[in-house]
Design an enzyme around this catalytic site. Structure first.
Site, PDB file in Angstrom:
ATOM      1  N   LEU A 102       1.893   0.323  10.225  1.00 38.64           N
ATOM      2  CA  LEU A 102       3.133   0.812   9.610  1.00 38.64           C
ATOM      3  C   LEU A 102       3.720   1.966  10.409  1.00 38.64           C
ATOM      4  CD1 LEU A 102       2.141   0.751   5.811  1.00 38.64           C
ATOM      5  CD2 LEU A 102       3.223  -1.040   7.186  1.00 38.64           C
ATOM      6  N   TYR A 135     -10.216   5.363  -2.281  1.00 39.16           N
ATOM      7  CA  TYR A 135      -8.826   5.246  -1.811  1.00 39.16           C
ATOM      8  C   TYR A 135      -7.861   5.483  -2.978  1.00 39.16           C
ATOM      9  CZ  TYR A 135      -4.754   3.212   0.629  1.00 39.16           C
ATOM     10  OH  TYR A 135      -3.517   3.000   1.214  1.00 39.16           O
ATOM     11  N   SER A 187       0.462   5.329  -1.707  1.00 38.50           N
ATOM     12  CA  SER A 187       0.199   3.890  -1.874  1.00 38.50           C
ATOM     13  C   SER A 187       0.465   3.518  -3.321  1.00 38.50           C
ATOM     14  CB  SER A 187      -1.267   3.592  -1.553  1.00 38.50           C
ATOM     15  OG  SER A 187      -1.604   2.267  -1.947  1.00 38.50           O
ATOM     16  N   LYS A 213      -5.203   8.526  -2.838  1.00 39.75           N
ATOM     17  CA  LYS A 213      -3.753   8.342  -2.851  1.00 39.75           C
ATOM     18  C   LYS A 213      -3.130   8.899  -4.138  1.00 39.75           C
ATOM     19  CE  LYS A 213      -3.184   6.450   1.200  1.00 39.75           C
ATOM     20  NZ  LYS A 213      -2.399   7.087   2.268  1.00 39.75           N
TER      21      LYS A 213
HETATM   22  N1  LIG Z   1      -0.731  -1.460   5.173  1.00 39.83           N
HETATM   23  C1  LIG Z   1      -0.658  -1.372   3.853  1.00 39.83           C
HETATM   24  O1  LIG Z   1      -0.628  -2.383   3.144  1.00 39.83           O
HETATM   25  C2  LIG Z   1      -0.580  -0.041   3.166  1.00 39.83           C
HETATM   26  C3  LIG Z   1      -0.309  -0.022   1.805  1.00 39.83           C
HETATM   27  C4  LIG Z   1      -0.211   1.190   1.156  1.00 39.83           C
HETATM   28  C5  LIG Z   1      -0.367   2.353   1.859  1.00 39.83           C
HETATM   29  N2  LIG Z   1      -0.645   2.316   3.194  1.00 39.83           N
HETATM   30  C6  LIG Z   1      -0.782   3.585   3.905  1.00 39.83           C
HETATM   31  O2  LIG Z   1       0.074   3.585   5.009  1.00 39.83           O
HETATM   32  C7  LIG Z   1      -0.493   4.387   6.060  1.00 39.83           C
HETATM   33  C8  LIG Z   1      -0.541   3.578   7.343  1.00 39.83           C
HETATM   34  O3  LIG Z   1      -1.327   2.432   7.111  1.00 39.83           O
HETATM   35  P1  LIG Z   1      -1.474   1.252   8.183  1.00 39.83           P
HETATM   36  O4  LIG Z   1      -1.599  -0.004   7.413  1.00 39.83           O
HETATM   37  O5  LIG Z   1      -0.429   1.372   9.199  1.00 39.83           O
HETATM   38  O6  LIG Z   1      -2.918   1.599   8.788  1.00 39.83           O
HETATM   39  P2  LIG Z   1      -3.460   1.518  10.295  1.00 39.83           P
HETATM   40  O7  LIG Z   1      -2.788   0.428  11.048  1.00 39.83           O
HETATM   41  O8  LIG Z   1      -4.942   1.491  10.170  1.00 39.83           O
HETATM   42  O9  LIG Z   1      -3.018   2.893  10.906  1.00 39.83           O
HETATM   43  C9  LIG Z   1      -3.605   4.090  10.489  1.00 39.83           C
HETATM   44  C10 LIG Z   1      -3.458   5.108  11.580  1.00 39.83           C
HETATM   45  O10 LIG Z   1      -4.089   6.316  11.170  1.00 39.83           O
HETATM   46  C11 LIG Z   1      -4.532   6.975  12.314  1.00 39.83           C
HETATM   47  N3  LIG Z   1      -5.764   7.713  11.988  1.00 39.83           N
HETATM   48  C12 LIG Z   1      -6.977   7.210  11.691  1.00 39.83           C
HETATM   49  N4  LIG Z   1      -7.848   8.200  11.478  1.00 39.83           N
HETATM   50  C13 LIG Z   1      -7.178   9.360  11.657  1.00 39.83           C
HETATM   51  C14 LIG Z   1      -7.545  10.734  11.613  1.00 39.83           C
HETATM   52  N5  LIG Z   1      -8.809  11.103  11.326  1.00 39.83           N
HETATM   53  N6  LIG Z   1      -6.598  11.658  11.863  1.00 39.83           N
HETATM   54  C15 LIG Z   1      -5.337  11.297  12.163  1.00 39.83           C
HETATM   55  N7  LIG Z   1      -4.917  10.023  12.239  1.00 39.83           N
HETATM   56  C16 LIG Z   1      -5.839   9.054  11.986  1.00 39.83           C
HETATM   57  C17 LIG Z   1      -4.805   5.918  13.394  1.00 39.83           C
HETATM   58  O11 LIG Z   1      -4.199   6.359  14.606  1.00 39.83           O
HETATM   59  P3  LIG Z   1      -5.083   6.732  15.920  1.00 39.83           P
HETATM   60  O12 LIG Z   1      -6.136   5.670  16.033  1.00 39.83           O
HETATM   61  O13 LIG Z   1      -4.054   6.653  16.996  1.00 39.83           O
HETATM   62  O14 LIG Z   1      -5.642   8.086  15.678  1.00 39.83           O
HETATM   63  C18 LIG Z   1      -4.087   4.684  12.880  1.00 39.83           C
HETATM   64  O15 LIG Z   1      -3.077   4.261  13.774  1.00 39.83           O
HETATM   65  C19 LIG Z   1      -1.860   4.832   5.541  1.00 39.83           C
HETATM   66  O16 LIG Z   1      -1.762   6.128   4.992  1.00 39.83           O
HETATM   67  C20 LIG Z   1      -2.161   3.816   4.475  1.00 39.83           C
HETATM   68  O17 LIG Z   1      -3.050   4.312   3.508  1.00 39.83           O
HETATM   69  C21 LIG Z   1      -0.753   1.156   3.880  1.00 39.83           C
END
Ligand SMILES: NC(=O)c1ccc[n+]([C@@H]2O[C@H](COP(=O)([O-])OP(=O)(O)OC[C@H]3O[C@@H](n4cnc5c(N)ncnc54)[C@H](OP(=O)(O)O)[C@@H]3O)[C@@H](O)[C@H]2O)c1
Length: 264
Positions: A26, A174, A151, A178
């Site tokens: 995202l 989680y 979330s 959230k």
């Molecule tokens: N996808 C969904 O369905 C969904 C739904 C509801 C909420 N969300 C929320 O949306 C956000 C993004 O989700 P996503 O699906 O895009 O997840 P993702 O693809 O796993 O991306 C998460 C990012 O967080 C970074 N990260 C991991 N550990 C970290 C740390 N210790 N400090 C700083 N950055 C860190 C990573 O970047 P690096 O590896 O470059 O550090 C990674 O690119 C999250 O907060 C998630 O909870 C997602």
């Protein structure tokens, strides 16, 4: 006085946005949204080179420069050096997107105390980075906007049927995390309004990436009023509303973008 046009309200030209997890599924769309609106973007990644790679691919319609910095929100020192690095590179930060997320794929049946507490640490990371940002805005006598990424699972409980016999359930820690981030948003908004720092939360519904188990995705689709999953670009408009002057009188809110999941 002429009122601002809609183009002026959404324009981020001259602003700098720092986003954690900008390399993620995202995060890349969220970063694109801010860059397309004219902002200079600082991608914070646990791996500096990864942040720089993502930054180098961002659009730059008004000629803004983009940067990559190293920041681990679970590490107090890294969180501070990462913020300093962002200010040193871009000169200032006007918008903070707390989007990074590191968690264990363990659910209520098998999570350990250590894993639970480590996952909750993402919330303190969001807070301490937001406080650095607030202090920076106050020092500059400027105005700023924080967007926390929450979330739908911070608002409602899980949907057990989606996960049964497919994969681990949505992690209990989680939901605690959230829900806490959404409530923290309200708290900080009340205290920091006088400092000209708005704090809002953007809560995505189901936006599974290709890596998610297909059977689970099908079950989630059936439960969703729109009968489909979200596409990352469908968060762009909501993010821009909260991050730009278009949202200048909005603070302490949680905006759900979930295809109607939490409406029933
Ligand atoms: N996808 C969904 O369905 C969904 C739904 C509801 C909420 N969300 C929320 O949306 C956000 C993004 O989700 P996503 O699906 O895009 O997840 P993702 O693809 O796993 O991306 C998460 C990012 O967080 C970074 N990260 C991991 N550990 C970290 C740390 N210790 N400090 C700083 N950055 C860190 C990573 O970047 P690096 O590896 O470059 O550090 C990674 O690119 C999250 O907060 C998630 O909870 C997602």
């Amino acid at each position: 006085m002429m009122e601002p046009t809609i183009q002026q309200l959404f324009d981020l030209t001259g602003k700098v946005a720092l986003i954690t997890g900008g390399s993620g599924y995202l995060g890349q769309s969220l970063s694109n949204a801010l860059a397309e609106a004219g902002a200079s973007i600082v991608i914070a990644s646990r791996v500096r080179e990864r942040g720089r790679q993502v930054a180098s691919k961002l659009p730059s319609p008004a000629g803004a420069r983009h940067f990559g910095v190293q920041l681990d929100q679970l590490d107090d020192e890294s969180l501070n050096t990462g913020f300093d690095e962002a200010v040193a590179a871009a000169g200032q930060v006007d918008i903070l997107i707390n989007n990074g997320q590191q968690g264990h794929a363990l659910d209520l049946t098998n999570v350990t105390v250590e894993a639970f507490n480590q996952d909750l640490k993402n919330a303190s990371g969001y807070f301490f980075l937001a406080r650095r940002f607030r202090d920076h805005i106050v020092d500059r006598k400027a105005a700023g906007a924080v967007v926390m990424i929450g979330s739908m699972y911070g608002v409602v409980g899980s949907y057990p049927d989606a996960y049964e016999d497919v994969c681990t359930a949505s992690p209990v820690q989680y939901h605690a995390l959230k829900g806490g981030i959404i409530q923290m948003t309200r708290h900080l908004a009340c205290y920091w309004a006088k400092d000209h720092v708005r704090v809002n939360c953007l809560s995505p519904g189901p936006f599974p990436s290709e890596k998610a188990p297909q059977e689970m995705v099908e079950r989630l689709k059936q439960k969703n009023p729109m009968r489909r999953m979200g596409e990352p670009h469908e968060l762009k408009g909501a993010l821009l509303l909260l991050a730009s002057d278009a949202g200048n009188y909005i603070t302490g809110q949680n905006l759900l973008v979930d295809g109607g999941w939490t409406a029933w």
